[in-house]
Design an enzyme around this catalytic site. Structure first.
Site, mmCIF file in Angstrom:
data_model
loop_
_atom_site.group_PDB
_atom_site.id
_atom_site.type_symbol
_atom_site.label_atom_id
_atom_site.label_comp_id
_atom_site.label_asym_id
_atom_site.label_seq_id
_atom_site.Cartn_x
_atom_site.Cartn_y
_atom_site.Cartn_z
ATOM 1 N N GLY A 69 0.799 -1.214 0.000
ATOM 2 C CA GLY A 69 0.000 0.000 0.000
ATOM 3 C C GLY A 69 0.832 1.263 0.000
ATOM 4 O O GLY A 69 0.361 2.311 -0.437
ATOM 5 N N ASN A 117 -8.192 4.134 5.866
ATOM 6 C CA ASN A 117 -8.128 4.321 4.406
ATOM 7 C C ASN A 117 -9.178 3.492 3.704
ATOM 8 O O ASN A 117 -9.578 2.421 4.168
ATOM 9 C CB ASN A 117 -6.718 3.992 3.881
ATOM 10 C CG ASN A 117 -6.584 2.539 3.444
ATOM 11 O OD1 ASN A 117 -6.954 2.179 2.324
ATOM 12 N ND2 ASN A 117 -6.097 1.682 4.347
ATOM 13 N N GLY A 120 -8.988 1.550 -2.169
ATOM 14 C CA GLY A 120 -9.689 0.750 -3.188
ATOM 15 C C GLY A 120 -8.793 0.325 -4.339
ATOM 16 O O GLY A 120 -9.218 0.343 -5.502
ATOM 17 N N PHE A 121 -7.548 -0.067 -4.027
ATOM 18 C CA PHE A 121 -6.621 -0.592 -5.052
ATOM 19 C C PHE A 121 -6.461 0.366 -6.239
ATOM 20 O O PHE A 121 -6.608 -0.042 -7.402
ATOM 21 C CB PHE A 121 -7.087 -1.955 -5.583
ATOM 22 C CG PHE A 121 -6.990 -3.092 -4.609
ATOM 23 C CD1 PHE A 121 -5.980 -3.158 -3.664
ATOM 24 C CD2 PHE A 121 -7.916 -4.123 -4.638
ATOM 25 C CE1 PHE A 121 -5.893 -4.232 -2.764
ATOM 26 C CE2 PHE A 121 -7.837 -5.195 -3.753
ATOM 27 C CZ PHE A 121 -6.825 -5.246 -2.814
ATOM 28 N N ASN A 183 -3.943 -11.025 -1.729
ATOM 29 C CA ASN A 183 -4.691 -10.161 -0.817
ATOM 30 C C ASN A 183 -6.183 -10.402 -1.006
ATOM 31 O O ASN A 183 -6.779 -9.939 -1.984
ATOM 32 C CB ASN A 183 -4.319 -8.698 -1.094
ATOM 33 C CG ASN A 183 -5.112 -7.743 -0.232
ATOM 34 O OD1 ASN A 183 -5.827 -8.156 0.677
ATOM 35 N ND2 ASN A 183 -4.992 -6.461 -0.515
ATOM 36 N N SER A 186 -8.542 -7.054 1.922
ATOM 37 C CA SER A 186 -8.767 -5.605 1.946
ATOM 38 C C SER A 186 -10.255 -5.331 2.137
ATOM 39 O O SER A 186 -11.091 -5.953 1.477
ATOM 40 C CB SER A 186 -8.304 -4.972 0.637
ATOM 41 O OG SER A 186 -8.826 -3.667 0.545
ATOM 42 N N ASN A 188 -11.720 -2.693 1.217
ATOM 43 C CA ASN A 188 -12.111 -1.570 0.357
ATOM 44 C C ASN A 188 -12.515 -1.932 -1.063
ATOM 45 O O ASN A 188 -12.755 -1.065 -1.882
ATOM 46 C CB ASN A 188 -10.978 -0.540 0.339
ATOM 47 C CG ASN A 188 -10.698 -0.017 1.735
ATOM 48 O OD1 ASN A 188 -11.622 0.284 2.477
ATOM 49 N ND2 ASN A 188 -9.425 0.051 2.102
ATOM 50 N N THR A 189 -12.557 -3.215 -1.366
ATOM 51 C CA THR A 189 -13.124 -3.669 -2.640
ATOM 52 C C THR A 189 -14.357 -4.480 -2.265
ATOM 53 O O THR A 189 -14.245 -5.425 -1.484
ATOM 54 C CB THR A 189 -12.109 -4.545 -3.415
ATOM 55 O OG1 THR A 189 -10.991 -3.730 -3.777
ATOM 56 C CG2 THR A 189 -12.727 -5.154 -4.663
ATOM 57 N N LYS A 247 -2.645 -13.083 2.617
ATOM 58 C CA LYS A 247 -2.802 -12.030 3.636
ATOM 59 C C LYS A 247 -4.212 -12.072 4.205
ATOM 60 O O LYS A 247 -5.192 -12.050 3.463
ATOM 61 C CB LYS A 247 -2.516 -10.658 3.021
ATOM 62 C CG LYS A 247 -2.510 -9.540 4.045
ATOM 63 C CD LYS A 247 -1.848 -8.298 3.490
ATOM 64 C CE LYS A 247 -1.833 -7.165 4.479
ATOM 65 N NZ LYS A 247 -1.171 -5.969 3.938
ATOM 66 N N ASN A 276 -4.125 -7.555 7.615
ATOM 67 C CA ASN A 276 -4.550 -6.358 6.885
ATOM 68 C C ASN A 276 -5.195 -5.375 7.873
ATOM 69 O O ASN A 276 -5.158 -5.592 9.084
ATOM 70 C CB ASN A 276 -5.544 -6.764 5.788
ATOM 71 C CG ASN A 276 -5.411 -5.866 4.551
ATOM 72 O OD1 ASN A 276 -5.335 -4.643 4.677
ATOM 73 N ND2 ASN A 276 -5.369 -6.473 3.382
ATOM 74 N N THR A 277 -5.797 -4.331 7.371
ATOM 75 C CA THR A 277 -6.475 -3.338 8.229
ATOM 76 C C THR A 277 -7.790 -3.922 8.758
ATOM 77 O O THR A 277 -8.313 -4.897 8.227
ATOM 78 C CB THR A 277 -6.786 -2.066 7.432
ATOM 79 O OG1 THR A 277 -7.538 -2.431 6.263
ATOM 80 C CG2 THR A 277 -5.515 -1.354 7.005
ATOM 81 N N GLY A 301 -2.471 0.958 12.204
ATOM 82 C CA GLY A 301 -1.694 1.673 13.214
ATOM 83 C C GLY A 301 -1.914 1.125 14.608
ATOM 84 O O GLY A 301 -2.341 -0.012 14.794
ATOM 85 N N GLY A 330 0.332 -2.118 13.381
ATOM 86 C CA GLY A 330 0.633 -1.292 14.550
ATOM 87 C C GLY A 330 2.057 -1.364 15.053
ATOM 88 O O GLY A 330 2.304 -1.117 16.233
#
Ligand SMILES: Cc1cc2nc3c(=O)[nH]c(=O)nc-3n(C[C@H](O)[C@H](O)[C@H](O)COP(=O)(O)O)c2cc1C
Length: 388
Positions: A69, A117, A120-121, A183, A186, A188-189, A247, A276-277, A301, A330
């Protein structure tokens, strides 16, 4: 270095829009990375001491890597080594070029050392990235450390065609990288995380290993037997099969993680990247935090640290240490990295820590890890993995 960054550089940078400053920094690092004199100057301030480790048939200069990222477009490939990183994971890369989600899509929660975030790739597509990587090699600017690529699914590709989408990217990027990370985690997709489901992931991994066998000359169609040579250096026209890692999301239950682990043997998963997040949010006391945590997307984080370590510990225990783990989530200092390694990670990665602690972070972590090893009488990093 970190003190200077935290007190003077960061406050100035944080007055600007997060994505804008990210883009400008990457351009600057790409420019500096192309100039050996600047690269050497950076390395003299930020270069990390040696703390080598062998994993998946690859030699890592030290265990601290750049997480996916940060360098999505492979813009600054030669610079990360000068900044002390022992390996990088580029991307996420998708088969189709795509703009990602509309901006704003990257937010700072400064009080908690976090980011949210929903990029979205955003990336120029696998073929363009492959050409960029080939150009870095041709220019003689390829780093000494392993380079991995994070593979995502194109937004317009339906879930049932995901395996083909991943395999297309893998095929064109195969010659350009040392390892690959699937991945499927994520947030975001739309619906991407459903691909962590065992049957869907199995299909993706089967397609990738088929290509892996074919391109390495080990053979195709791929089979578990042909993958036995995985990771070894082969002779003749055969090349090694590329390690493929998966991941995972921090929001998966232990049961769902265990299902993924069932694929490790049959599909020759080389390791797991955890994590991942997260889509979860901690309680927020003040209005600014509430605002940022109210944004859709993945949280990274400090607030992610404990959960990601918990996942690593679970994976380590379930596999009795037999499957390499890259720990991410983190990590801001050597204590955080030590926590991940003693929980079972052989390597670690970071993204948000770099934003908050600045370019000295990898050196500080590697130096701190060496110190802890010396104090406790460990001579190699492998001895530390999973001890606590
Ligand atoms: C802006 C941003 C973009 C990211 N893009 C990707 C990505 O494309 N693929 C991926 O697997 N992870 C991506 N990540 C997740 C990171 O690689 C990492 O797993 C996560 O941020 C936790 O690590 P950290 O707490 O050190 O940031 C991204 C994270 C951020 C903050």
């Amino acid at each position: 270095m970190s003190w200077l960054y935290r007190n003077f550089v960061r406050p100035a940078l944080f007055t600007l829009d997060s994505e804008e400053i990210h883009n400008r920094t990457l351009r600057l690092l790409g420019w500096a990375g192309r100039r050996p004199v600047l690269r050497d100057a950076l390395a003299s301030f930020c270069g990390a001491p040696q703390l080598p480790i062998e994993l998946c048939g690859l030699h890592f200069l030290n265990p601290v890597g750049l997480a996916a990222g940060m360098d999505k477009q492979a813009e600054a490939v030669p610079v990360w080594e000068a900044l002390g990183f022992g390996f990088v994971e580029l991307g996420g890369v998708t088969w189709q070029s795509q703009p990602g989600n509309p901006a704003p899509r990257l937010f700072r929660a400064v009080a908690e050392g976090a980011l949210v975030n929903r990029m979205g790739f955003n990336n120029p597509g696998a073929e363009t990235i492959a050409a960029t990587l080939a150009a870095w090699r041709a220019a003689g600017q390829w780093p000494q450390h392993p380079v991995g690529i994070n593979l995502g699914k194109s937004k317009t590709t339906p879930l049932e065609k995901a395996a083909e989408d991943y395999a297309n990217s893998f095929r064109v990027l195969w010659p350009q990288a040392d390892f690959f990370v699937v991945n499927v985690s994520s947030p975001n997709t739309p619906n991407l995380r459903q691909l962590q489901d065992k049957a869907a992931l199995d299909e993706i991994l089967a397609a990738l290993q088929e290509v892996n066998g074919e391109l390495s000359g080990v053979g195709g169609p791929w089979s578990a037997a042909t993958a036995a040579g995985h990771g070894a250096r082969s002779s003749g026209k055969q090349q090694s099969m590329k390690p493929i890692l998966v991941k995972v999301a921090p929001d998966l239950s232990f049961e769902a993680l265990d299902e993924i682990l069932e694929l490790a043997g049959p599909r020759q998963i080389a390791g797991l990247v955890a994590t991942n997040t997260t889509t979860a949010r901690p309680d927020a006391s003040d209005a600014e935090l509430k605002r940022v945590y109210g944004e859709a997307g993945g949280l990274s984080g400090r607030p992610l640290r404990a959960r990601s370590t918990e996942i690593i510990r679970h994976l380590w225990r379930q596999t009795k240490g037999s499957l390499p783990i890259i720990g991410v989530g983190g990590i801001f200092n050597a204590d955080d990295a030590w926590e991940k390694i003693t929980a079972g990670a052989s390597l670690v990665q970071l993204y948000t820590g770099l934003v908050y602690e600045g370019p000295g972070i990898a050196k500080a972590i590697v130096t701190g890890l060496r110190q802890r090893m010396n104090e406790r009488g460990f001579s190699s990093l492998k001895e530390v993995v999973g001890i606590g």
